[in-house]
Design a protein around this motif. Structure first.
Motif, PDB file in Angstrom:
ATOM      1  N   GLU A  21       0.955  -0.850  -0.609  1.00  0.00           N
ATOM      2  CA  GLU A  21      -0.070  -0.166   0.161  1.00  0.00           C
ATOM      3  C   GLU A  21       0.758   1.280  -0.045  1.00  0.00           C
ATOM      4  OE1 GLU A  21      -2.087  -0.227   3.114  1.00  0.00           O
ATOM      5  OE2 GLU A  21      -3.317  -2.211   3.208  1.00  0.00           O
ATOM      6  N   VAL A  22       0.468   2.204  -0.402  1.00  0.00           N
ATOM      7  CA  VAL A  22       0.693   3.652  -0.316  1.00  0.00           C
ATOM      8  C   VAL A  22       1.189   4.583   0.273  1.00  0.00           C
ATOM      9  CG1 VAL A  22       0.472   5.809  -1.782  1.00  0.00           C
ATOM     10  CG2 VAL A  22       0.249   3.726  -2.981  1.00  0.00           C
ATOM     11  N   GLU A  78       0.214   6.685   3.852  1.00  0.00           N
ATOM     12  CA  GLU A  78      -0.576   7.890   3.433  1.00  0.00           C
ATOM     13  C   GLU A  78       0.427   9.219   3.445  1.00  0.00           C
ATOM     14  OE1 GLU A  78      -3.476   8.390   6.837  1.00  0.00           O
ATOM     15  OE2 GLU A  78      -3.539   6.179   7.159  1.00  0.00           O
ATOM     16  N   SER A  79       1.363   9.344   4.120  1.00  0.00           N
ATOM     17  CA  SER A  79       2.111  10.759   3.961  1.00  0.00           C
ATOM     18  C   SER A  79       2.361  10.973   2.082  1.00  0.00           C
ATOM     19  CB  SER A  79       3.074  10.623   4.649  1.00  0.00           C
ATOM     20  OG  SER A  79       4.189   9.684   3.601  1.00  0.00           O
ATOM     21  N   LEU A  80       1.781  10.297   1.006  1.00  0.00           N
ATOM     22  CA  LEU A  80       1.830   9.899   0.139  1.00  0.00           C
ATOM     23  C   LEU A  80       1.065   9.958  -0.788  1.00  0.00           C
ATOM     24  CD1 LEU A  80       4.965   7.932  -0.745  1.00  0.00           C
ATOM     25  CD2 LEU A  80       5.900   9.870  -0.369  1.00  0.00           C
ATOM     26  N   GLU A  81       0.351   9.944  -0.173  1.00  0.00           N
ATOM     27  CA  GLU A  81      -1.039   9.352  -1.711  1.00  0.00           C
ATOM     28  C   GLU A  81      -1.865  10.562  -1.425  1.00  0.00           C
ATOM     29  OE1 GLU A  81      -4.370   7.136   0.516  1.00  0.00           O
ATOM     30  OE2 GLU A  81      -3.129   4.885   0.541  1.00  0.00           O
ATOM     31  N   THR A  82      -1.729  11.733  -0.968  1.00  0.00           N
ATOM     32  CA  THR A  82      -2.379  13.518  -0.660  1.00  0.00           C
ATOM     33  C   THR A  82      -1.668  13.974  -2.114  1.00  0.00           C
ATOM     34  OG1 THR A  82      -1.088  13.980   0.108  1.00  0.00           O
ATOM     35  CG2 THR A  82      -2.995  13.353   1.408  1.00  0.00           C
ATOM     36  N   LEU A 130      -0.412  11.915  -5.266  1.00  0.00           N
ATOM     37  CA  LEU A 130      -0.380  11.300  -6.318  1.00  0.00           C
ATOM     38  C   LEU A 130      -1.942  11.384  -6.658  1.00  0.00           C
ATOM     39  CD1 LEU A 130       0.758   7.851  -4.855  1.00  0.00           C
ATOM     40  CD2 LEU A 130       2.001   9.482  -6.018  1.00  0.00           C
ATOM     41  N   ARG A 131      -1.881  10.860  -8.314  1.00  0.00           N
ATOM     42  CA  ARG A 131      -3.403  11.060  -8.559  1.00  0.00           C
ATOM     43  C   ARG A 131      -3.788  10.404  -8.764  1.00  0.00           C
ATOM     44  NH1 ARG A 131      -1.698  14.143 -14.147  1.00  0.00           N
ATOM     45  NH2 ARG A 131      -0.217  12.968 -14.168  1.00  0.00           N
ATOM     46  N   SER A 132      -5.323   9.714  -8.743  1.00  0.00           N
ATOM     47  CA  SER A 132      -5.810   8.815  -8.765  1.00  0.00           C
ATOM     48  C   SER A 132      -5.350   8.172 -10.142  1.00  0.00           C
ATOM     49  CB  SER A 132      -7.317   8.613  -8.982  1.00  0.00           C
ATOM     50  OG  SER A 132      -7.973   9.367  -9.470  1.00  0.00           O
TER      51      SER A 132
END
Length: 83
Positions: A68-69, A71-75, A77-79
């Motif tokens: 899983e990515v 959380e600190s990087l998820e914001t 990244l584009r879906s």
């Protein structure tokens, strides 16, 4: 990027690619070409000895796969839909 542990021969291969970029693509205004090789695993001493005599800047890094990515990087990244 290599999906195997680091091997000394990879340093020579990377040096070849760096030399090719310098000869074929680099222009006078460009900064020095650097190489970064990501491997599944590395032995620091073997990697150091492998690049020690090479004049071009090179680095060897180890990577880890994650399911899983974070959380600190998820914001940032584009879906898939956005892409």
């Amino acid at each position: 990027m290599k999906t195997t542990p680091f091997k000394p021969a990879y340093a020579g291969q990377l040096n070849f690619y760096l030399s090719a970029v310098d000869a074929q693509a680099k222009v006078a205004e460009d900064q020095p070409t650097i190489g970064l090789l990501s491997c599944k695993e590395k032995n620091r001493l073997v990697a150091e000895y492998s690049v020690r005599g090479i004049a071009k800047p090179m680095g060897v890094a180890e990577y880890q796969l994650m399911r899983e990515v974070p959380e600190s990087l998820e914001t940032g990244l584009r879906s898939f839909d956005q892409i």
